[in-house]
Design an enzyme around this catalytic site. Structure first.
Site, PDB file in Angstrom:
ATOM      1  N   LEU A  48      31.628 -31.338  37.652  1.00 21.00           N
ATOM      2  CA  LEU A  48      32.949 -31.944  37.796  1.00 21.00           C
ATOM      3  C   LEU A  48      33.066 -33.269  37.067  1.00 21.00           C
ATOM      4  CD1 LEU A  48      33.510 -31.223  41.609  1.00 21.00           C
ATOM      5  CD2 LEU A  48      34.355 -29.908  39.662  1.00 21.00           C
ATOM      6  N   GLY A  49      31.937 -33.930  36.863  1.00 20.08           N
ATOM      7  CA  GLY A  49      31.967 -35.228  36.190  1.00 20.08           C
ATOM      8  C   GLY A  49      30.601 -35.868  36.227  1.00 20.08           C
ATOM      9  N   SER A  50      30.438 -36.933  35.452  1.00 23.28           N
ATOM     10  CA  SER A  50      29.146 -37.625  35.447  1.00 23.28           C
ATOM     11  C   SER A  50      29.361 -39.093  35.140  1.00 23.28           C
ATOM     12  CB  SER A  50      28.198 -37.009  34.405  1.00 23.28           C
ATOM     13  OG  SER A  50      28.766 -37.078  33.117  1.00 23.28           O
ATOM     14  N   GLY A  51      28.441 -39.921  35.625  1.00 22.54           N
ATOM     15  CA  GLY A  51      28.496 -41.360  35.395  1.00 22.54           C
ATOM     16  C   GLY A  51      27.144 -41.862  34.925  1.00 22.54           C
ATOM     17  N   ALA A  53      24.715 -40.689  38.043  1.00 19.97           N
ATOM     18  CA  ALA A  53      25.019 -39.567  38.933  1.00 19.97           C
ATOM     19  C   ALA A  53      25.849 -38.510  38.215  1.00 19.97           C
ATOM     20  CB  ALA A  53      25.763 -40.058  40.166  1.00 19.97           C
ATOM     21  N   THR A  54      25.682 -37.258  38.651  1.00 18.11           N
ATOM     22  CA  THR A  54      26.491 -36.142  38.178  1.00 18.11           C
ATOM     23  C   THR A  54      27.052 -35.421  39.391  1.00 18.11           C
ATOM     24  OG1 THR A  54      25.050 -35.884  36.247  1.00 18.11           O
ATOM     25  CG2 THR A  54      26.512 -34.040  36.772  1.00 18.11           C
ATOM     26  N   VAL A  55      28.322 -35.036  39.327  1.00 15.79           N
ATOM     27  CA  VAL A  55      28.972 -34.375  40.463  1.00 15.79           C
ATOM     28  C   VAL A  55      29.198 -32.907  40.131  1.00 15.79           C
ATOM     29  CG1 VAL A  55      30.951 -34.383  42.028  1.00 15.79           C
ATOM     30  CG2 VAL A  55      30.113 -36.549  41.074  1.00 15.79           C
ATOM     31  N   LYS A 114      27.248 -34.903  44.814  1.00 14.79           N
ATOM     32  CA  LYS A 114      26.931 -35.975  43.872  1.00 14.79           C
ATOM     33  C   LYS A 114      25.410 -36.080  43.788  1.00 14.79           C
ATOM     34  CE  LYS A 114      27.946 -40.914  43.134  1.00 14.79           C
ATOM     35  NZ  LYS A 114      28.734 -42.058  43.671  1.00 14.79           N
ATOM     36  N   ASP A 161      36.215 -51.350  43.317  1.00  9.04           N
ATOM     37  CA  ASP A 161      36.283 -50.540  42.086  1.00  9.04           C
ATOM     38  C   ASP A 161      37.471 -49.588  42.162  1.00  9.04           C
ATOM     39  OD1 ASP A 161      35.593 -49.612  39.576  1.00  9.04           O
ATOM     40  OD2 ASP A 161      34.052 -48.235  40.300  1.00  9.04           O
TER      41      ASP A 161
END
Length: 469
Positions: A20-23, A26-28, A44, A137
Site C-alpha cells: 500500500l505504501g512505503s516510507g 516501514a512498508t505497509v 505496517k 505530522d
C-alpha cells in the site's frame, strides 16, 4: 531470485498481499487474517535494521498512543507483533486511500465536503488534545479514507506524536516541511499549537488545490515562511465568511496570535455539535417529537423552530447511516418533515408579516417620538429599510438590516425611561426579533434539500475515488 526480494514478509495468522505504501523505515501491506472470516487489515512492517535510537523511540510512542487512544476517526491498532527481522503494526484497513490522493484526483473540494472532513479531523484532534497528545505530522498523506459509502476519515501515522500541551516546548524538527508551522521550520521552540497551523494548511489545500507555501525547494519554502507578508486567500473559489475567518486564524505565523485549541473546536465552521455521528439520529428524533407535539397543539412558530433544529441533526444522521434500507426509510421521513416545515413556513410567514405590517403605524409614531434622539431615529430608519427589503423578498439583505437595527434598539431600550415611548420601543423590538428569527430559519431550511443531495453526491464522490485506487 530477484523477484523474491520484493515478496512481502511472512507473518503467522496473516496473508500479506498488495503493498500500500512505503516510507523511510516501514512498508505497509494489505493483508488477510487466515481465521476470523478472513478479516482485511493493513500491516505496517518496520525493518529492525533501519531503526536508530530516535526511530525506536518514535515507534514505541506510536504503539503506546494507538493502544490507548480509541476514537472513530483515529486509525485503530489491532495488534503488534515482531520476529527476528521486523516489527509489525496490525491496523484496520482503509480502502479509500489517503486524503492527498482524494484532493489530487479532484483538484479542489467543495466547501461542504471540506467542512465534513474538517469536522472528523477536529473530533480526532479534540480526543488527542484532551489526552495532551500532539500529532506533529498532520498532512493529507496521514489522513486515510476508510469508508466506501461516505467520507469517513482516519488520522494515522503517529510516528512523530508526543505527549505535550500548549505549554510544553520542543525543538526537534519533525514532520513534513510543507505542513510544518513556521516556528518549527525556523528551528525555534514550538508547542502543541503547531498542529493547528497544519490543519490550516490542509484546509487551504482542500479548498484551493495547493498548499499556501507551495515551493520547489526547502530554502524557497523557508524564505516564504519567514516573510512577514499576510497570507492572502485566493478570490476563487469563493468561501463562506466563517470558513475564511477560520483559515485566517489558523494560518497565523505567530503561534500567540493563532487560534487556540478550545476556540478551534468551538468555531462555527468546525461545528462539532452537528457533525455526522452515531448520536445524530437520537438528537434529531427527540427534537422532532417535540416539534410534532407543538404542531398538533397549533403552536406553529415553535413547531417550525423545532423542525429546523431537528433537521440540523437529521441531515448528518442521513449521511452517517450506511445501511441502504435504513437510509431510505430515514430519507423518506426527512422528506415528510421538510414538507411540513415548508407548510409551516408559509403559515408563520403570513402571520408575522401581518404583525410586521400592522406595526408600521406604531413604527412611524415611534419615529415622531424619537426626533430628540438621533441615534434612536436612525435605528428605526434601518428597521424600516429592513421591512422594505423583506417586502421585496430580499431575505439576506433584510436579515442583515434587522440585525443592525436590533443591535441599536436593544441598547436604546436599556437606557429608555418608563413611559409610552418605552412601551412602543419594546413592542417594536419583539416584532423585529420575531421576523429576524423567522428569516434565519427560512435561510436555513432553504439548504435542507440541497444539503441532503450534497451528502449523497459526496458519498458517490468517495466511492468514485476509492474505485481509482
Amino acid at each position: 531470485m530477484a523477484s523474491a526480494s520484493w515478496a512481502p514478509p511472512r507473518l503467522e495468522d496473516f496473508i500479506l498481499t498488495d503493498k500500500l505504501g512505503s516510507g523511510t523505515y516501514a512498508t505497509v501491506y494489505k493483508a488477510y487474517r487466515k481465521r476470523n472470516a478472513r478479516e482485511v487489515v493493513a500491516i505496517k512492517c518496520v525493518s529492525k535494521k533501519s531503526l536508530n535510537k530516535a526511530s525506536v523511540e518514535n515507534l514505541l510512542t506510536e504503539i503506546e498512543i494507538l493502544k490507548t487512544v480509541h476514537h472513530p476517526h483515529i486509525l485503530e491498532l489491532k495488534d503488534f507483533q515482531w520476529d527476528r527481522d521486523n516489527i509489525f503494526l496490525i491496523t484496520e484497513y482503509c480502502p479509500g486511500g489517503d486524503l492527498s490522493h482524494f484532493i489530487r484526483t479532484r483538484r479542489i473540494l467543495p466547501e461542504k465536503t471540506t467542512q465534513i472532513f474538517l469536522q472528523q479531523l477536529a473530533s480526532a484532534l479534540k480526543c488527542l488534545y484532551e489526552k495532551n497528545i500532539s500529532h506533529l505530522d498532520l498532512k493529507p498523506q496521514n489522513i486515510l479514507l476508510s469508508s466506501l459509502d461516505g467520507p469517513h476519515l482516519k488520522l494515522a501515522d503517529f510516528g512523530f506524536a508526543q505527549h505535550m500541551t500548549s505549554q510544553d516546548e520542543a525543538q526537534a524538527l519533525r514532520g513534513s516541511p510543507l505542513y510544518m508551522a513556521p516556528e518549527m521550520v525556523c528551528r525555534s521552540h514550538y508547542d502543541a499549537r503547531v498542529d493547528l497551523w497544519s490543519v490550516g494548511v490542509i484546509l487551504y489545500e482542500a479548498l484551493f488545490g495547493k498548499a499556501p507555501f507551495a515551493s520547489k525547494s526547502f530554502s524557497e519554502l523557508e524564505e516564504k515562511i519567514r516573510s512577514d507578508r499576510t497570507i492572502e486567500l485566493p478570490p476563487r473559489p469563493r468561501v463562506s465568511l466563517e470558513c475564511r475567518d477560520l483559515l485566517q486564524r489558523l494560518l497565523k505565523r505567530d503561534p500567540n496570535e493563532r487560534i487556540s485549541f478550545p476556540d478551534f473546536f468551538a468555531h462555527p465552521f468546525v461545528d462539532l455539535e452537528h457533525m455526522a455521528c452515531a448520536e445524530s439520529l437520537q438528537k434529531a428524533l427527540s427534537l422532532v417529537i417535540e416539534a410534532v407535539e407543538k404542531d398538533n397543539a397549533g403552536d406553529f412558530t415553535s413547531a417550525l423552530t423545532l423542525y429546523c433544529r431537528a433537521m440540523d441533526y437529521f441531515i448528518p444522521a442521513l449521511h452517517y447511516e450506511t445501511d441502504v434500507r435504513r437510509k431510505q426509510a430515514l430519507r423518506s421521513k426527512v422528506t415528510q418533515y421538510i414538507s411540513r416545515a415548508e407548510e409551516l413556513k408559509v403559515l408563520v410567514s403570513s402571520s408575522n408579516r401581518t404583525l410586521l405590517m400592522q406595526g408600521t403605524s406604531a413604527r412611524e409614531l415611534l419615529k415622531e417620538m424619537a426626533q430628540d434622539k438621533p441615534r434612536l431615529f436612525a435605528a428605526l430608519e434601518v428597521a424600516s429599510a429592513a421591512v422594505a427589503k423583506d417586502e421585496e423578498g430580499m431575505v439576506h439583505d433584510a436579515l442583515d438590516l434587522y440585525q443592525q437595527s436590533l443591535g441599536e434598539l436593544i441598547l436604546m431600550l436599556s437606557a429608555e425611561a418608563a413611559g409610552r415611548r418605552r412601551e412602543l420601543l419594546h413592542a417594536e423590538i419583539q416584532t423585529l426579533m420575531r421576523r429576524a428569527e423567522f428569516l434565519k430559519e427560512q435561510i436555513k431550511t432553504s439548504h435542507w434539500k440541497s444539503e441532503s443531495l450534497d451528502q449523497e453526491m459526496l458519498s458517490e464522490s468517495v466511492r468514485g475515488s476509492c474505485s481509482l485506487q
